[in-house]
Scaffold this motif. Structure first.
Motif, short mmCIF file in Angstrom:
data_model
loop_
_atom_site.label_atom_id
_atom_site.label_comp_id
_atom_site.label_asym_id
_atom_site.label_seq_id
_atom_site.Cartn_x
_atom_site.Cartn_y
_atom_site.Cartn_z
N LYS A 5 0.74 -1.16 0.01
CA LYS A 5 0.05 -0.15 0.02
C LYS A 5 0.84 1.15 0.23
CE LYS A 5 -3.97 2.16 0.48
NZ LYS A 5 -4.95 2.41 -0.53
N LYS A 12 2.58 5.81 -7.34
CA LYS A 12 1.19 5.85 -8.22
C LYS A 12 1.11 5.19 -9.53
CE LYS A 12 0.16 10.24 -6.26
NZ LYS A 12 1.10 10.22 -5.23
N ARG A 32 -7.78 -5.86 -3.24
CA ARG A 32 -7.85 -4.67 -4.24
C ARG A 32 -9.30 -3.89 -4.25
NH1 ARG A 32 -10.53 -3.84 -8.89
NH2 ARG A 32 -11.55 -5.83 -9.01
N ARG A 33 -10.28 -4.32 -3.95
CA ARG A 33 -11.53 -3.50 -3.82
C ARG A 33 -11.40 -2.50 -2.55
NH1 ARG A 33 -15.63 -5.26 -7.05
NH2 ARG A 33 -15.20 -7.18 -8.07
N ARG A 34 -10.91 -3.20 -1.42
CA ARG A 34 -10.92 -2.52 -0.06
C ARG A 34 -9.80 -1.28 0.05
NH1 ARG A 34 -13.67 -4.25 4.40
NH2 ARG A 34 -15.88 -5.18 3.57
N ARG A 35 -8.69 -1.71 -0.45
CA ARG A 35 -7.74 -1.01 -0.03
C ARG A 35 -6.73 -0.27 -1.31
NH1 ARG A 35 -4.42 -4.55 4.86
NH2 ARG A 35 -6.25 -4.85 6.08
N PHE A 36 -6.97 -0.54 -2.54
CA PHE A 36 -6.30 -0.12 -3.57
C PHE A 36 -7.46 0.23 -4.60
CE2 PHE A 36 -3.42 -3.57 -1.78
CZ PHE A 36 -2.26 -2.68 -1.57
N ASN A 37 -6.90 1.25 -5.19
CA ASN A 37 -8.12 1.86 -6.20
C ASN A 37 -7.35 1.44 -7.67
OD1 ASN A 37 -9.68 3.73 -7.26
ND2 ASN A 37 -8.41 5.39 -7.30
N PHE A 38 -7.65 0.16 -7.87
CA PHE A 38 -7.42 -0.33 -9.31
C PHE A 38 -8.90 -0.98 -9.63
CE2 PHE A 38 -3.17 -0.40 -7.51
CZ PHE A 38 -2.34 0.03 -8.59
N SER A 39 -9.12 -0.60 -11.23
CA SER A 39 -10.52 -1.12 -11.55
C SER A 39 -10.63 -2.24 -11.99
CB SER A 39 -10.99 0.02 -12.49
OG SER A 39 -10.09 0.06 -13.75
N TRP A 56 -2.99 -5.94 -11.83
CA TRP A 56 -4.10 -4.98 -11.44
C TRP A 56 -3.81 -3.79 -12.25
CZ3 TRP A 56 -3.36 -4.75 -5.53
CH2 TRP A 56 -3.76 -6.04 -4.87
N GLN A 58 -5.39 0.44 -13.82
CA GLN A 58 -6.26 1.64 -13.75
C GLN A 58 -7.39 1.58 -14.89
OE1 GLN A 58 -6.24 3.07 -11.26
NE2 GLN A 58 -4.47 3.40 -10.18
#
Length: 898
Positions: A5, A12, A32-39, A56, A58
């Motif tokens: 993280k 970035k 990935r869903r809870r702690r990282f901002n990757f779609s 993962w 963006q």
């Protein structure tokens, strides 16, 4: 996950690739869903408790998964990543790349680091993203270090410095600019080198201004000219358009060459020259070299990484401040007390002579023109092309330095003398208090003599595992240096010792004693017989063989004791030993490297010996670049089979010839050599110049060269000529007044091993004073020539001649005697040492080369003695053929011809 993280927030990234996740897709999706901002994401589940991959990315990345497996995720990128369109393979595979990206985490001797992570790309990608950089992050939260790929890495740009451009030299206005910018010495009041530095600074400023006005940006100019050329081709082609198109093509060629030379100079590629349309290759090489040389991070004290430029600069400065730390004035007295004088007064006089202008020019022109420039930005090619203008001042600057022993880089700066320091050194010795005390004394002597300080804080002791703990502590206290259990991989230390042992074994396999007086060589244990297996004599089953003999015991009055050789040695060893020259001036024995003809070790020769001695080495046969006409092989007068598949059989056949196969005489081996050489030349012409292969012409050229070689060699040992030389030949020249000239020659026959030497002394009037013609034992033409010169100096000592001009037609021998060590043969070095020792005992002795036409009398004597045609009293009553040669030389003296 906390460490990951932190890295994601700091760097970035647009794409993240995780290896050895050891967790199923559901678990990774949660993070990935809870702690990282990757779609988006792609996963490969682990097998049991090992492996597992995750990718993962963006939302702005257009990425398509093409293939995935337990070791690979292969994707297509169709946009969003700096407009990158291409393919990327994320691989979990075998060790490649930068060192130490994985650690097993064990302590002590079980600590292992490996190279397991790297980013790879093809040439197109490398040229597209010229600022791409791979950064290795810390080992936190994983046994792998994370790697970050920046496609457009931007570091702080330093101010552009001046660099001399090679393409400037092609412009007709270059020399005019240098003439205007380089001021003469009478315009300066300061001492050297201030005038030279000022002129260089002025030239750099003027060259920059001139270049910006004269040369436009090559890329933009090329685009402009291409557009103009396209317009010329549009519509109806008129005479004006055709002429303009030709002019544009000429301009394009000049700009293309300038652009290629620009990137060639920066690529530092030495094996490929510019002019071969290799701009893209030079450009790519430059990008890779620049990125490789960048220092983006530096490990400081306590293994802390420094990544800010000012901090890195301060650390580098501190490092060199420590290296150049001075302990005060230098004192060489104690050090010099261990050095025995070995330079004669004559040699010392030569060394102390003022440096000549020609020596300075030669040294300047020996520097590679495209080598890296100095801090002023001027490379050697500037001096090479501008020497007519700058040479006088450069020469004066160097001569002033040698006369004063110091130099000032600015008007008010202190005088610099020399900086001598040791960087990293390894010392190996037995762990005893006596050795450590000696080591400490040596370091103290070095520091006193050099004025430098040994950095004990950055030094360490590394003991073998069987060294007792109390001994380690005692020796550490003695030296003031701490000991370590594991020195890590500093200087590759874990493999250094093994490499040294391998290197020692390699050296032992390639060294042979050169016999001087024989006192230091064990007859049965040491290598000393050239050409024999392991350079040692074969064991002879004879009782009472003295095992403690030195080679000196086999020598008496400067000659081998043939009675002992015949009794205790095999016949093949005896024949070789009789041809080994023995020193007549009691020179010491010397170890020589047999891999080079001059006896000095080179990396190239060491590598060759290592390759040749490695029986298990497998070398892949090169595939032929074209099918060779079978008529070529049929036309060769050689035995052996060849086919169109490859050259492996040729390689084996050639190896068998070179390893002593008796099916061919030496003349046949010479033909093989010439054939191989011309085959190689034909191949190079085909590869680099696209010239078609002509097997019949290749065969003809090789046989012609071979025939010329044989004729020249046979001429050397053919019976002496019975008549006078032709009118087109040159003649002997008399010596200078008060000098005696001695001409020498050696004749060597490879077939029967016979060698003859000819020596003749003459005065300024051309009269014969004395001479010698004798059979000698030799194993090469060079040795016979050297033995002739040695005999001449021995005779000069006994005859009382002090001022001597020695002449020989062996160019390599003369070069060797005049200081060029690359021209001598190691098995003749005892003779060469004798010659130089005898020279020192005489007065004024010079060694000069002359062509064969000048040396006909000595040439006649050397050949005549081999053919048993030289009478004993030839000095006072020469035979008619020799008398005619002497009369011809005498006529030259009387008439002044030549």
């Amino acid at each position: 996950m906390k460490s990951l993280k932190e890295k994601v927030l700091k760097n970035k990234p647009s794409v993240v690739f995780l290896m050895e996740t050891r967790a199923k897709e559901s678990s990774k999706e949660f993070f990935r869903r809870r702690r990282f901002n990757f779609s988006d994401a792609c996963y490969v589940n682990p097998i049991g408790l090992s492996g597992g991959l995750a990718l993962w990315w963006q939302a702005d990345i257009n990425l398509e998964i093409l293939f995935k497996s337990e070791n690979l995720i292969h994707v297509a990128v169709k946009g969003g990543l700096l407009d990158f369109h291409g393919f990327i393979s994320f691989i979990y595979g075998p060790p490649v790349g930068q060192q130490f990206t994985w650690s097993n985490g064990h302590c002590g001797s079980g600590h292992v680091k490996e190279r397991l992570d790297r980013a790879l790309c093809n040439l197109i990608c490398r040229n597209t993203f010229v600022n791409a950089q791979v950064i290795h992050l810390d080992f936190v939260g994983s046994d792998h270090c994370a790697i970050v790929l920046h496609l457009d890495f931007r570091d702080s740009r330093s101010r552009r410095s001046f660099k001399f451009e090679a393409f400037w030299l092609d412009h007709p206005g270059f020399m005019d600019l240098i003439k205007k910018s380089w001021y003469p010495l009478d315009g300066f009041s300061d001492a050297m080198p201030v005038p030279v530095l000022a002129n260089l600074k002025r030239c750099s400023r003027e060259l920059d201004l001139w270049s910006s006005k004269t040369f436009l940006n090559n890329k933009k100019l090329i685009d402009k000219l291409v557009r103009e050329f396209q317009k010329c081709k549009e519509g109806l082609l008129t005479v004006e358009k055709a002429l303009r198109a030709d002019e544009i093509l000429k301009e394009l060629k000049e700009v293309w060459e300038r652009e290629e030379k620009y990137w060639w100079q920066r690529s530092r590629i030495k094996w490929l020259d510019f002019g071969d349309k290799n701009t893209k290759f030079f450009h790519s090489s430059t990008i890779m070299r620049r990125n490789f040389n960048k220092v983006l991070r530096l490990k400081g004290d306590n293994d802390v990484w420094l990544d800010e430029e000012p901090v890195i600069a301060a650390k580098v400065k501190s490092y060199f401040d420590d290296i150049f730390a001075s302990s005060g004035p230098r004192d060489f007295e104690d050090v010099l007390s261990f050095v025995s004088p070995s330079i004669s007064d004559l040699d010392n006089f030569e060394l102390c002579k003022p440096v000549s202008a020609q020596e300075i020019k030669d040294a300047a022109f020996q520097l590679g023109g495209s080598k890296a420039p100095g801090p002023d930005g001027f490379s050697s090619m500037f001096y090479h092309h501008s020497w007519a203008e700058v040479g006088v001042q450069i020469t004066k600057m160097v001569q002033d330095f040698f006369e004063t022993g110091g130099i000032k880089l600015a008007r008010y700066c202190p005088t610099l003398t020399h900086c001598f320091f040791a960087d990293d050194s390894l010392f190996f010795f037995e762990a005893s208090h006596e050795n450590c005390s000696s080591m400490k004394a040596i370091l103290d002597l070095y520091c006193n003599a050099s004025g430098q300080l040994a950095n004990l804080d950055k030094s360490c002791l590394f003991f073998s595992p069987n060294t007792p703990l109390n001994v380690r502590r005692d020796l550490s206290d003695c030296l003031g240096i701490g000991d370590v259990e594991n020195p890590g991989n500093y200087l590759g230390l874990p493999v250094v010792w093994g490499s040294i042992l391998e290197g020692r074994d390699l050296l032992l396999a390639g060294v042979c004693w050169r016999v001087g007086n024989g006192a230091d060589i064990s007859v049965w244990c040491d290598p000393w017989i050239p050409g024999r297996p392991s350079f040692k004599p074969l064991p002879v089953p004879i009782e009472g063989v003295p095992l403690d003999w030195s080679v000196r015991d086999l020598i008496h009055n400067g000659r081998w004791r043939d009675d002992l050789l015949a009794t205790f040695f095999a016949e093949e060893d005896r024949r070789v030993i009789l041809k080994i020259p023995v020193s007549v001036t009691d020179r010491k024995d010397k170890l020589c490297w047999t891999g080079c003809k001059n006896g000095c070790y080179s990396v190239k020769s060491g590598y060759k010996l290592a390759i040749d001695s490695n029986v298990g080495l497998v070398v892949n046969a090169a595939s032929p670049s074209s099918v060779v006409n079978k008529n070529f092989w049929k036309g060769l007068c050689l035995s052996g089979r060849f086919n169109e598949i490859g050259f492996s059989s040729f390689q084996l056949w050639l190896d068998s010839l070179m390893e002593g196969n008796d099916s061919l005489e030496e003349e046949g081996l010479a033909l093989v050599a010439f054939l191989c050489w011309y085959i190689w030349k034909g191949r190079c012409l085909f590869v680099f110049q696209r010239k078609s292969l002509d097997p019949i012409a290749t065969k003809s050229l090789a046989e012609s060269a071979w025939a010329e070689f044989l004729s020249r060699r046979k001429d050397k040992c053919s019976p002496p000529a019975l008549g006078l030389p032709g009118d087109d030949q040159l003649y002997w020249q008399p010596p200078a007044p008060s000098f005696v000239k001695v001409n020498t020659d050696g004749a060597f026959s490879v077939g029967d091993g016979k060698a003859g030497i000819g020596v003749v002394f003459r005065n300024v009037s051309g009269g014969v004073l004395d001479g010698c013609a004798a059979l000698v034992d030799a194993n090469s033409a060079f040795m016979s020539e050297a033995l002739a010169v040695r005999k001449a100096l021995e005779m000069a000592v006994s005859l009382g001649f002090c001022n001597l001009m020695v002449e020989s037609d062996c160019l390599n021998l003369i070069r060797s005697l005049n200081g060029d060590t690359s021209c001598g043969l190691w098995d003749c070095s005892a003779i060469l040492d004798d010659i130089l020792s005898l020279k020192a005992s005489l007065g004024n002795v010079s060694f000069g080369w002359i062509p064969r036409s000048y040396n006909l009398v000595a040439d006649w004597l050397s050949k005549a003695v081999v053919w048993r045609m030289c009478p004993l009293g030839w000095v006072s009553s020469p035979p008619s053929s020799l008398a005619l040669l002497l009369a011809a030389d005498l006529a030259v003296v009387r008439t002044g011809v030549g």
